[in-house]
Design a protein around this motif. Structure first.
Motif, mmCIF file in Angstrom:
data_model
loop_
_atom_site.group_PDB
_atom_site.id
_atom_site.type_symbol
_atom_site.label_atom_id
_atom_site.label_comp_id
_atom_site.label_asym_id
_atom_site.label_seq_id
_atom_site.Cartn_x
_atom_site.Cartn_y
_atom_site.Cartn_z
ATOM 1 N N ASP A 73 0.808 -1.219 0.000
ATOM 2 C CA ASP A 73 0.000 0.000 0.000
ATOM 3 C C ASP A 73 0.843 1.272 0.000
ATOM 4 O O ASP A 73 0.588 2.195 -0.772
ATOM 5 C CB ASP A 73 -0.921 0.011 1.226
ATOM 6 C CG ASP A 73 -2.348 -0.386 0.872
ATOM 7 O OD1 ASP A 73 -2.588 -0.724 -0.303
ATOM 8 O OD2 ASP A 73 -3.212 -0.383 1.766
ATOM 9 N N LYS A 74 1.864 1.322 0.867
ATOM 10 C CA LYS A 74 2.575 2.583 1.057
ATOM 11 C C LYS A 74 4.048 2.331 1.332
ATOM 12 O O LYS A 74 4.423 1.416 2.062
ATOM 13 C CB LYS A 74 1.943 3.352 2.234
ATOM 14 C CG LYS A 74 2.488 4.742 2.436
ATOM 15 C CD LYS A 74 2.090 5.680 1.313
ATOM 16 C CE LYS A 74 2.576 7.102 1.587
ATOM 17 N NZ LYS A 74 2.298 8.020 0.461
ATOM 18 N N ILE A 75 4.900 3.173 0.723
ATOM 19 C CA ILE A 75 6.340 3.173 0.993
ATOM 20 C C ILE A 75 6.673 4.490 1.680
ATOM 21 O O ILE A 75 6.446 5.564 1.129
ATOM 22 C CB ILE A 75 7.154 3.025 -0.311
ATOM 23 C CG1 ILE A 75 6.801 1.705 -1.015
ATOM 24 C CG2 ILE A 75 8.646 3.077 -0.014
ATOM 25 C CD1 ILE A 75 7.481 1.521 -2.351
ATOM 26 N N TYR A 76 7.220 4.424 2.877
ATOM 27 C CA TYR A 76 7.454 5.615 3.695
ATOM 28 C C TYR A 76 8.905 6.090 3.655
ATOM 29 O O TYR A 76 9.236 7.074 4.331
ATOM 30 C CB TYR A 76 7.071 5.331 5.152
ATOM 31 C CG TYR A 76 5.594 5.088 5.345
ATOM 32 C CD1 TYR A 76 4.698 6.146 5.480
ATOM 33 C CD2 TYR A 76 5.092 3.794 5.396
ATOM 34 C CE1 TYR A 76 3.338 5.919 5.659
ATOM 35 C CE2 TYR A 76 3.745 3.560 5.576
ATOM 36 C CZ TYR A 76 2.869 4.624 5.705
ATOM 37 O OH TYR A 76 1.523 4.399 5.875
ATOM 38 N N LYS A 78 12.909 6.454 1.419
ATOM 39 C CA LYS A 78 13.582 6.630 0.138
ATOM 40 C C LYS A 78 14.915 5.879 0.155
ATOM 41 O O LYS A 78 15.484 5.618 1.216
ATOM 42 C CB LYS A 78 13.835 8.115 -0.142
ATOM 43 C CG LYS A 78 12.563 8.935 -0.281
ATOM 44 C CD LYS A 78 12.898 10.394 -0.552
ATOM 45 C CE LYS A 78 11.627 11.228 -0.687
ATOM 46 N NZ LYS A 78 11.931 12.670 -0.934
ATOM 47 N N PHE A 90 7.322 0.207 5.388
ATOM 48 C CA PHE A 90 6.332 -0.168 4.380
ATOM 49 C C PHE A 90 5.009 -0.488 5.076
ATOM 50 O O PHE A 90 4.989 -0.924 6.231
ATOM 51 C CB PHE A 90 6.782 -1.399 3.581
ATOM 52 C CG PHE A 90 8.113 -1.246 2.889
ATOM 53 C CD1 PHE A 90 8.199 -0.667 1.632
ATOM 54 C CD2 PHE A 90 9.276 -1.675 3.504
ATOM 55 C CE1 PHE A 90 9.423 -0.525 1.000
ATOM 56 C CE2 PHE A 90 10.506 -1.542 2.885
ATOM 57 C CZ PHE A 90 10.578 -0.963 1.631
ATOM 58 N N LYS A 91 3.918 -0.303 4.335
ATOM 59 C CA LYS A 91 2.600 -0.665 4.823
ATOM 60 C C LYS A 91 1.909 -1.546 3.786
ATOM 61 O O LYS A 91 1.746 -1.162 2.631
ATOM 62 C CB LYS A 91 1.758 0.593 5.081
ATOM 63 C CG LYS A 91 0.319 0.309 5.454
ATOM 64 C CD LYS A 91 0.225 -0.445 6.769
ATOM 65 C CE LYS A 91 -1.234 -0.699 7.136
ATOM 66 N NZ LYS A 91 -1.367 -1.510 8.369
ATOM 67 N N ASN A 93 -1.464 -3.784 2.468
ATOM 68 C CA ASN A 93 -2.923 -3.694 2.547
ATOM 69 C C ASN A 93 -3.449 -4.757 3.511
ATOM 70 O O ASN A 93 -3.119 -5.930 3.396
ATOM 71 C CB ASN A 93 -3.527 -3.889 1.155
ATOM 72 C CG ASN A 93 -5.013 -3.670 1.150
ATOM 73 O OD1 ASN A 93 -5.775 -4.505 1.611
ATOM 74 N ND2 ASN A 93 -5.439 -2.531 0.618
ATOM 75 N N ASN A 171 2.644 -3.872 8.945
ATOM 76 C CA ASN A 171 3.476 -2.707 9.261
ATOM 77 C C ASN A 171 4.922 -3.185 9.359
ATOM 78 O O ASN A 171 5.307 -3.842 10.328
ATOM 79 C CB ASN A 171 3.039 -2.066 10.575
ATOM 80 C CG ASN A 171 1.636 -1.496 10.503
ATOM 81 O OD1 ASN A 171 1.263 -0.861 9.515
ATOM 82 N ND2 ASN A 171 0.840 -1.731 11.538
ATOM 83 N N LYS A 186 7.412 -1.176 -6.202
ATOM 84 C CA LYS A 186 6.689 0.087 -6.097
ATOM 85 C C LYS A 186 5.361 -0.137 -5.393
ATOM 86 O O LYS A 186 4.908 -1.272 -5.201
ATOM 87 C CB LYS A 186 6.466 0.698 -7.484
ATOM 88 C CG LYS A 186 7.733 0.852 -8.315
ATOM 89 C CD LYS A 186 8.780 1.696 -7.605
ATOM 90 C CE LYS A 186 10.077 1.807 -8.422
ATOM 91 N NZ LYS A 186 11.130 2.527 -7.690
ATOM 92 N N GLU A 187 4.734 0.962 -5.002
ATOM 93 C CA GLU A 187 3.428 0.868 -4.357
ATOM 94 C C GLU A 187 2.421 0.211 -5.298
ATOM 95 O O GLU A 187 2.374 0.507 -6.496
ATOM 96 C CB GLU A 187 2.942 2.255 -3.949
ATOM 97 C CG GLU A 187 3.774 2.902 -2.865
ATOM 98 C CD GLU A 187 3.272 4.284 -2.482
ATOM 99 O OE1 GLU A 187 2.297 4.755 -3.111
ATOM 100 O OE2 GLU A 187 3.843 4.901 -1.554
#
Length: 364
Positions: A73-76, A78, A90-91, A93, A171, A186-187
């Motif tokens: 879902d999400k990359i927090y 870099k 990372f998150k 789903n 998480n 990638k997301e």
């Protein structure tokens, strides 16, 4: 005296003079000889810096994988970012897992309710048994049923906790302070437990791995040149600059590589400025003290059939070939471990033009 006799006498004189001159030319004992620079052998103390090719590895370097499957879902973070322990990276789903959690929570509540009903029934039967209205067998039955429902409630609670644990896996956090490597996905990517999300390196401490030969390893053991006798361990970076911090020698591997005949060592370096990175290379210089050794410039030594020789000048200034035993190479010098004595005179330059037994004029 006739003219013919005079001519014969002149030829005899010229022949004798030529023979005498030729004899003097090839007899080193009757000529002064060509000048050659020489040096006297003097044992001394020195430092031996041995270079090794080193490969750098972070103190800790691990791959980050997901412990559950699903969509990213999400990359927090870099690439190249410094992260702290516990920081969210990372998150995944978790919508489907949330549904499973709701089902598991409902099943647990239902199991708890069933167990409550059984508990009330058990208490009611207990009263009747105490009044001897019914037999104790009825109490045993309802008690067993109550305990079975309690067990089902425990199973339902375990199922609920398992789903909550799987949700926590969505998480993905940093296991320690470090630097993030490349992020290949990638997301929105579909993630499995085999998918590599990134790599994190803790480079506060860096290890420089290097190999030494089996022969050098055993020589080190026999000579007692252990870690306590090492003066310094320095690192030369690929651009030729010296790393500002010295290293500490760590223990060797337990086995010698049968393919290469080498054994691996490692040196530990502090990396407060984060200058060194995982996967880099460099040249390691290990400096040890040498006591009372003979050092000869390499240009004084020549090789014949894998053996090393020098020209030693005796008291009569005659050059004699002498076999020497070379232990190690130090910059432009050889460390000689045998074959020479203190105050021996060695031809320093021009050894290519000297032959065994030539008389020379020592210079210097």
């Amino acid at each position: 005296m006739t003219k013919r006799t005079i001519v014969q006498f002149i030829f005899i004189v010229i022949f004798i003079a030529a023979c005498k001159g030729n004899s003097q030319q090839h007899n080193p004992a009757t000529t002064r000889g060509k000048e050659y620079p020489v040096l006297s052998v003097t044992p001394r103390d020195t430092l031996l810096s041995i270079p090794y090719v080193a490969h750098l590895q972070a103190g800790r370097n691990i791959e980050i994988h997901s412990r559950t499957e699903g969509l990213l879902d999400k990359i927090y973070i870099k690439e190249g970012q410094q992260v702290r322990k516990g920081q969210l990276l990372f998150k995944m789903n978790d919508s489907e897992l949330r549904i499973e959690l709701n089902k598991a929570a409902a099943a647990y509540k239902s199991a708890v309710a069933d167990a409550k009903v059984a508990q009330v029934e058990t208490e009611r039967v207990q009263v009747l048994v105490d009044k001897k209205v019914i037999t104790k067998t009825e109490l045993d039955l309802v008690t067993a049923k109550y305990r079975a429902l309690l067990a089902k409630a425990d199973v339902a609670l375990a199922d609920k906790n398992a789903v909550q644990q799987r949700i926590s896996y969505t998480n993905i956090t940093a296991p320690f302070d470090g630097i993030v490597d490349r992020i290949p996905l990638k997301e929105g990517s579909l993630i499995t437990t085999a998918s590599l999300l990134t790599t994190i390196s803790d480079i506060s401490t860096v290890f420089a791995y290097f190999n030494i030969s089996e022969n050098e390893y055993f020589q080190t053991l026999l000579n007692g040149n252990n870690a306590q006798q090492i003066t310094s361990i320095s690192l030369v970076l690929p651009d030729g600059t010296s790393y500002p911090h010295n290293g500490v020698l760590e223990s060797a591997e337990s086995e010698i590589d049968e393919r290469t005949g080498n054994i691996a060592y490692k040196a530990r370096f502090g990396n407060p400025e984060k200058m060194l990175r995982h996967g880099a290379s460099g040249k390691l210089l290990i400096t040890r003290p040498l006591q009372n050794v003979i050092l000869l410039p390499q240009k004084t030594v020549f090789e014949i059939q894998d053996k090393n020789y020098v020209f030693v000048v005796d008291q009569g200034n005659i050059a004699r070939m002498k076999h020497i035993r070379v232990d190690q190479r130090l910059a432009d010098y050889y460390v000689v471990s045998g074959g020479l004595s203190a105050n021996d005179r060695i031809v320093y330059e021009g050894i290519q033009t000297i032959r065994e037994g030539d008389r020379i004029s020592p210079k210097g």
